[in-house]
Design an enzyme around this catalytic site. Sequence first.
Site, PDB file in Angstrom:
ATOM      1  N   TYR A 184      -3.338  -6.727  15.397  1.00 60.29           N
ATOM      2  CA  TYR A 184      -4.025  -5.487  15.036  1.00 60.29           C
ATOM      3  C   TYR A 184      -4.698  -5.632  13.669  1.00 60.29           C
ATOM      4  O   TYR A 184      -5.801  -5.145  13.450  1.00 60.29           O
ATOM      5  CB  TYR A 184      -3.028  -4.322  15.021  1.00 60.29           C
ATOM      6  N   GLU A 206       7.724  -3.199   4.324  1.00 55.52           N
ATOM      7  CA  GLU A 206       6.910  -4.375   4.650  1.00 55.52           C
ATOM      8  C   GLU A 206       6.029  -4.124   5.865  1.00 55.52           C
ATOM      9  O   GLU A 206       4.858  -4.457   5.867  1.00 55.52           O
ATOM     10  CB  GLU A 206       7.821  -5.580   4.892  1.00 55.52           C
ATOM     11  N   ASN A 222      -8.416  -0.527   7.076  1.00 57.01           N
ATOM     12  CA  ASN A 222      -7.593   0.218   8.023  1.00 57.01           C
ATOM     13  C   ASN A 222      -7.609   1.723   7.725  1.00 57.01           C
ATOM     14  O   ASN A 222      -6.628   2.299   7.279  1.00 57.01           O
ATOM     15  CB  ASN A 222      -6.167  -0.336   7.995  1.00 57.01           C
ATOM     16  N   TYR A 228      -1.270   7.676   5.878  1.00 60.75           N
ATOM     17  CA  TYR A 228      -0.430   7.607   4.676  1.00 60.75           C
ATOM     18  C   TYR A 228      -0.825   8.673   3.656  1.00 60.75           C
ATOM     19  O   TYR A 228       0.045   9.305   3.054  1.00 60.75           O
ATOM     20  CB  TYR A 228      -0.505   6.219   4.043  1.00 60.75           C
TER      21      TYR A 228
END
Length: 175
Positions: free
Chosen positions: A32, A97, A138, A145
Site C-alpha cells: 500500500y 510503528e 498518504n 490522523y
Amino acid sequence: MTFLDPWGQESQKQGSWRGTIHVHSLKELAEYENLAEHVKVTQKDLEQDGFSKNPFFHGIIAEVPEQHRTKEGHRKVGYTLYFYSYSSFVGRAIYMEDLYVMPEFRGKGVGKALMSKVAQLALAAGCHQLNFTILDWNKPSMDFYLGQGCFDATATIGYHCMRCEGEALKQLAQL
C-alpha cells in the site's frame, strides 16, 4: 498480544501472536505504501522479537466477529505494532510503528479502535506522547490522523525523521 473486536465488546483476550498475523500482513502494508521491496523481516524475526523476555515490540490484532469475516474467511482484519520510547522533553512516550487495516474494512472504525487502544495503553503507562510517521503522499491517512487530534510535527515543529542503516550503520558503529 491483545485482540480487539473493533465493533463490539472489547475482546481483551490475551494470547500469543504466533499464528495470528504473518509477514504477509506487513507486506500488505508495504505494498500500500509502495515500499514492498524494503520488507526484510521474516516470520521467525517477528516471533523472536515479539515474544522474548523483553520484546522489541507489542501488538494489537483487530479481529472481527465470524459474520463479518472477509470473502477469504479472514477474521483478523488489521493490526498495530507499537513500542515504548522516551522523549528527553516530556518523558515517557509510545511509538506506533504500524497501523494497518485491510482495504475492505477501512472507514468502518477499525483503525480508530486500534489507535484508541494504543492511546489507552500509552496513558495507562504514564506516556505523554503518541508518535508515528506517515508518508507525505498518504492524504487519506493524514486526514484520518488529523481527525483524531494529531498534528504534523514536521510542519509544526520542523522535525524530520532520520535513519542510518546497512553499511552506514556498520561504519558508524566502528567510529
